[in-house]
Design a protein around this motif. Structure first.
Motif: not given
Ligand code: MG
Length: 208
Positions: A35-39, A68-71, A128-129, A176-189
């Motif tokens: 998760i991420g949050y920025d203002v 750029d609070s969203a980024t 984005i709020v 302006i505030a922004a909250m984000a979620c990111a999902t990562l997947v492994p590319t190597v074993h």
């Protein structure tokens, strides 16, 4: 199960080792979320940059970079998902080289860092709020700009905008505030690579 002729302590050790290996294989191949949050506050004489694009507005956001609070929220979510610290550690605002930097450049560097660690971003979601300006007409362009840098098609990039219903400092349009979620997947074993780094032997752990 190990050979029943083996001593019980040996059978127990083998059983435990197999269980640990299975758990590690499962955990290390699983997606990771962060998760991420920025203002940022508004300031006169600045361009408003959000989600990687310039949005027509009376004023922009104040910050060392393009603010750029969203980024920034997405960057923090990506770093969080990989447990790589936070945006302030990766891009210190005391670094003069980062003054006025495009947040999309920071996003690209974050993607590279994540990929060096053996992960790829599979999706992001940001809220984005902003009381003003109205962002709905710009959502598609933000999705496209962010997706280009992340290597994601727009259907894997979610950008949502909401107001603060007039409540508090955001409701007064002070920033302006922004909250984000990111999902990562492994590319190597990764099984055993991570395990070698730090052994977690929960069978031996004594809880208070
Ligand atoms: Mg920021």
């Amino acid at each position: 199960m190990p050979d029943s002729n083996l001593p019980e302590a040996t059978r127990h050790a083998i059983h435990h080792a197999v269980q640990s290996a299975l758990r590690e294989a499962l955990v290390s191949s699983a997606p990771r979320t962060g998760i991420g949050y920025d203002v940022h506050r508004f300031a006169p004489g600045r361009k408003l940059i959000l989600g990687g694009i310039e949005i027509p507005a009376e004023q922009g956001l104040l910050g060392h970079s393009d603010a750029d609070s969203a980024t920034h929220a997405i960057i923090d979510a990506m770093l969080g998902a990989a447990a790589l610290g936070d945006i302030g550690q990766m891009f210190p605002d005391s670094d003069p080289a980062l003054e006025g930097i495009s947040s999309l450049k920071m996003l690209r560097q974050t993607r590279e860092r994540i990929e060096e660690q053996g992960y790829v971003v599979s999706s992001v979601d940001v809220v984005i709020v902003a009381e003003k300006p109205r962002l709905a007409p710009h959502v598609a362009a933000m999705k496209a700009a962010l997706g280009r840098v992340l290597g994601l098609i727009p259907s894997r990039v979610s950008v949502k905008a909401t107001t603060h219903e007039g409540l508090g400092s955001f409701g007064r349009g002070e920033g302006i505030a922004a909250m984000a979620c990111a999902t990562l997947v492994p590319t190597v074993h990764r099984a055993f690579e991570d395990a070698d780094e730090e052994t977690v032997d929960d069978a031996e752990e004594t809880l208070p």
